[in-house]
Write a protein that holds these residues in place. Sequence first.
Motif, PDB file in Angstrom:
ATOM      1  N   TRP A  83       3.447  -0.491  -4.830  1.00  0.00           N
ATOM      2  CA  TRP A  83       2.038  -0.804  -5.037  1.00  0.00           C
ATOM      3  C   TRP A  83       1.302   0.417  -5.565  1.00  0.00           C
ATOM      4  N   ARG A  84       0.251   0.146  -6.319  1.00  0.00           N
ATOM      5  CA  ARG A  84      -0.742   1.170  -6.641  1.00  0.00           C
ATOM      6  C   ARG A  84      -1.989   0.862  -5.814  1.00  0.00           C
ATOM      7  N   PHE A  85      -2.498   1.860  -5.150  1.00  0.00           N
ATOM      8  CA  PHE A  85      -3.576   1.623  -4.184  1.00  0.00           C
ATOM      9  C   PHE A  85      -4.502   2.825  -4.143  1.00  0.00           C
ATOM     10  N   GLY A  86      -5.790   2.559  -4.193  1.00  0.00           N
ATOM     11  CA  GLY A  86      -6.758   3.644  -4.112  1.00  0.00           C
ATOM     12  C   GLY A  86      -8.172   3.129  -4.018  1.00  0.00           C
ATOM     13  N   PRO A  87      -9.120   4.001  -3.683  1.00  0.00           N
ATOM     14  CA  PRO A  87     -10.516   3.580  -3.534  1.00  0.00           C
ATOM     15  C   PRO A  87     -11.184   3.361  -4.888  1.00  0.00           C
ATOM     16  N   ASN A  88     -12.093   2.410  -4.938  1.00  0.00           N
ATOM     17  CA  ASN A  88     -12.901   2.218  -6.140  1.00  0.00           C
ATOM     18  C   ASN A  88     -14.007   3.257  -6.239  1.00  0.00           C
ATOM     19  N   GLU A  89     -14.373   3.839  -5.104  1.00  0.00           N
ATOM     20  CA  GLU A  89     -15.333   4.944  -5.072  1.00  0.00           C
ATOM     21  C   GLU A  89     -14.684   6.083  -4.292  1.00  0.00           C
ATOM     22  N   ARG A  90     -14.691   7.266  -4.876  1.00  0.00           N
ATOM     23  CA  ARG A  90     -14.088   8.405  -4.191  1.00  0.00           C
ATOM     24  C   ARG A  90     -14.954   8.894  -3.029  1.00  0.00           C
ATOM     25  N   GLU A  91     -16.268   8.805  -3.182  1.00  0.00           N
ATOM     26  CA  GLU A  91     -17.164   9.198  -2.102  1.00  0.00           C
ATOM     27  C   GLU A  91     -18.537   8.589  -2.314  1.00  0.00           C
ATOM     28  N   ILE A  92     -19.232   8.392  -1.203  1.00  0.00           N
ATOM     29  CA  ILE A  92     -20.615   7.916  -1.262  1.00  0.00           C
ATOM     30  C   ILE A  92     -21.421   8.669  -0.208  1.00  0.00           C
ATOM     31  N   THR A  93     -22.705   8.785  -0.462  1.00  0.00           N
ATOM     32  CA  THR A  93     -23.610   9.416   0.502  1.00  0.00           C
ATOM     33  C   THR A  93     -24.387   8.319   1.210  1.00  0.00           C
ATOM     34  N   VAL A  94     -24.348   8.330   2.540  1.00  0.00           N
ATOM     35  CA  VAL A  94     -25.003   7.288   3.329  1.00  0.00           C
ATOM     36  C   VAL A  94     -25.896   7.922   4.377  1.00  0.00           C
ATOM     37  N   LYS A  95     -26.937   7.202   4.752  1.00  0.00           N
ATOM     38  CA  LYS A  95     -27.745   7.632   5.883  1.00  0.00           C
ATOM     39  C   LYS A  95     -27.040   7.253   7.179  1.00  0.00           C
ATOM     40  N   LEU A  96     -27.218   8.042   8.201  1.00  0.00           N
ATOM     41  CA  LEU A  96     -26.618   7.730   9.493  1.00  0.00           C
ATOM     42  C   LEU A  96     -27.200   6.423  10.023  1.00  0.00           C
ATOM     43  N   GLY A  97     -26.334   5.487  10.366  1.00  0.00           N
ATOM     44  CA  GLY A  97     -26.765   4.170  10.833  1.00  0.00           C
ATOM     45  C   GLY A  97     -26.899   3.152   9.722  1.00  0.00           C
ATOM     46  N   ASP A 129       3.181  -3.736  -8.384  1.00  0.00           N
ATOM     47  CA  ASP A 129       3.851  -3.437  -9.645  1.00  0.00           C
ATOM     48  C   ASP A 129       5.285  -3.971  -9.709  1.00  0.00           C
ATOM     49  N   SER A 130       5.719  -4.683  -8.674  1.00  0.00           N
ATOM     50  CA  SER A 130       7.097  -5.178  -8.671  1.00  0.00           C
ATOM     51  C   SER A 130       7.170  -6.590  -9.260  1.00  0.00           C
ATOM     52  N   ASP A 131       8.401  -7.111  -9.371  1.00  0.00           N
ATOM     53  CA  ASP A 131       8.613  -8.460  -9.901  1.00  0.00           C
ATOM     54  C   ASP A 131       8.873  -9.467  -8.791  1.00  0.00           C
ATOM     55  N   ARG A 132       8.414  -9.173  -7.573  1.00  0.00           N
ATOM     56  CA  ARG A 132       8.618 -10.064  -6.435  1.00  0.00           C
ATOM     57  C   ARG A 132       7.408  -9.976  -5.506  1.00  0.00           C
ATOM     58  N   PRO A 133       7.175 -11.004  -4.686  1.00  0.00           N
ATOM     59  CA  PRO A 133       6.095 -10.907  -3.706  1.00  0.00           C
ATOM     60  C   PRO A 133       6.399  -9.805  -2.688  1.00  0.00           C
ATOM     61  N   VAL A 134       5.387  -9.068  -2.317  1.00  0.00           N
ATOM     62  CA  VAL A 134       5.555  -7.968  -1.363  1.00  0.00           C
ATOM     63  C   VAL A 134       4.447  -8.062  -0.319  1.00  0.00           C
ATOM     64  N   THR A 135       4.836  -7.910   0.940  1.00  0.00           N
ATOM     65  CA  THR A 135       3.881  -7.902   2.041  1.00  0.00           C
ATOM     66  C   THR A 135       3.808  -6.497   2.634  1.00  0.00           C
ATOM     67  N   ALA A 136       2.603  -6.034   2.873  1.00  0.00           N
ATOM     68  CA  ALA A 136       2.408  -4.695   3.426  1.00  0.00           C
ATOM     69  C   ALA A 136       1.224  -4.716   4.376  1.00  0.00           C
ATOM     70  N   GLN A 137       1.116  -3.664   5.167  1.00  0.00           N
ATOM     71  CA  GLN A 137       0.028  -3.540   6.138  1.00  0.00           C
ATOM     72  C   GLN A 137      -0.489  -2.111   6.115  1.00  0.00           C
ATOM     73  N   ALA A 138      -1.797  -1.961   6.245  1.00  0.00           N
ATOM     74  CA  ALA A 138      -2.419  -0.641   6.159  1.00  0.00           C
ATOM     75  C   ALA A 138      -2.770  -0.107   7.539  1.00  0.00           C
ATOM     76  N   THR A 139      -2.504   1.175   7.732  1.00  0.00           N
ATOM     77  CA  THR A 139      -3.041   1.899   8.870  1.00  0.00           C
ATOM     78  C   THR A 139      -4.130   2.827   8.345  1.00  0.00           C
ATOM     79  N   TYR A 140      -4.892   3.428   9.227  1.00  0.00           N
ATOM     80  CA  TYR A 140      -6.018   4.243   8.793  1.00  0.00           C
ATOM     81  C   TYR A 140      -6.259   5.380   9.771  1.00  0.00           C
ATOM     82  N   ASN A 141      -7.020   6.359   9.326  1.00  0.00           N
ATOM     83  CA  ASN A 141      -7.560   7.361  10.233  1.00  0.00           C
ATOM     84  C   ASN A 141      -8.769   8.018   9.583  1.00  0.00           C
ATOM     85  N   VAL A 142      -9.561   8.650  10.419  1.00  0.00           N
ATOM     86  CA  VAL A 142     -10.744   9.363   9.959  1.00  0.00           C
ATOM     87  C   VAL A 142     -10.553  10.842  10.262  1.00  0.00           C
ATOM     88  N   THR A 143     -10.938  11.690   9.333  1.00  0.00           N
ATOM     89  CA  THR A 143     -10.955  13.123   9.582  1.00  0.00           C
ATOM     90  C   THR A 143     -12.348  13.657   9.318  1.00  0.00           C
TER      91      THR A 143
END
Length: 206
Positions: free
Chosen positions: A83-97, A109-123
């Motif tokens: 897969w190719r995967f990435g954010p549509n926005e690299r960064e945004i500025t937000v107000k708290l809340g 990008d393959s020639d077959r169905p593929v199932t995947a799952q995402a994990t995440y973390n914040v730094t």
Amino acid sequence: MSATPPPLPERAARRGRIIAVACAAFAFGMVGAAYASVPLYELFCQVTGYGGTTQRAEGESSRVADRSIVVRFDGNVSPGLPWRFGPNEREITVKLGETRQTSFHVRNDSDRPVTAQATYNVTPDAAGLYFNKIACFCFDNQTLQPGEEIDMPVVFYVDPDIVESEELRNGRAITLSYTFFPQDGGPEPVAAAPEGGATGAPSDNL
């Protein structure tokens, strides 16, 4: 007259049975603790934000502060996932809340169905306690057909209480990072590079 103690072989057999029962009880207890440890650990991470675990919110924040913060986004795929995967926005500025929506783009990008799952973390990790996600694609299996590409939204806000943290009150940025892992158990194809060439989250301190 005192009772005659049982013969030595009988006493040894009885002791052996007691030890066997105790060992079995201990083993069952350890298995139960192992099964319980996973949800308990997840609950601990969810409550404390440990390890960059974000919070789940049912709705928008009840207050918005004047102070803003930069939220950066990072996307990766594990080796073996075509897969190719990435954010549509690299960064945004937000107000708290402030409730904001962004999205990530993924293509199979393959020639077959593929199932995947995402994990995440914040730094930084401590920021996980204040990063609230209202909607997210993480921990749900995502199946893409050959050549299929989609945008996946994330809706979030950063709790204004972050300014009360001694460690984070002077922070300028938070990075939300996702990594997709294959779930279909098929043969491992050649890994695809993350969309846009990004391979890791920025290391700015908050």
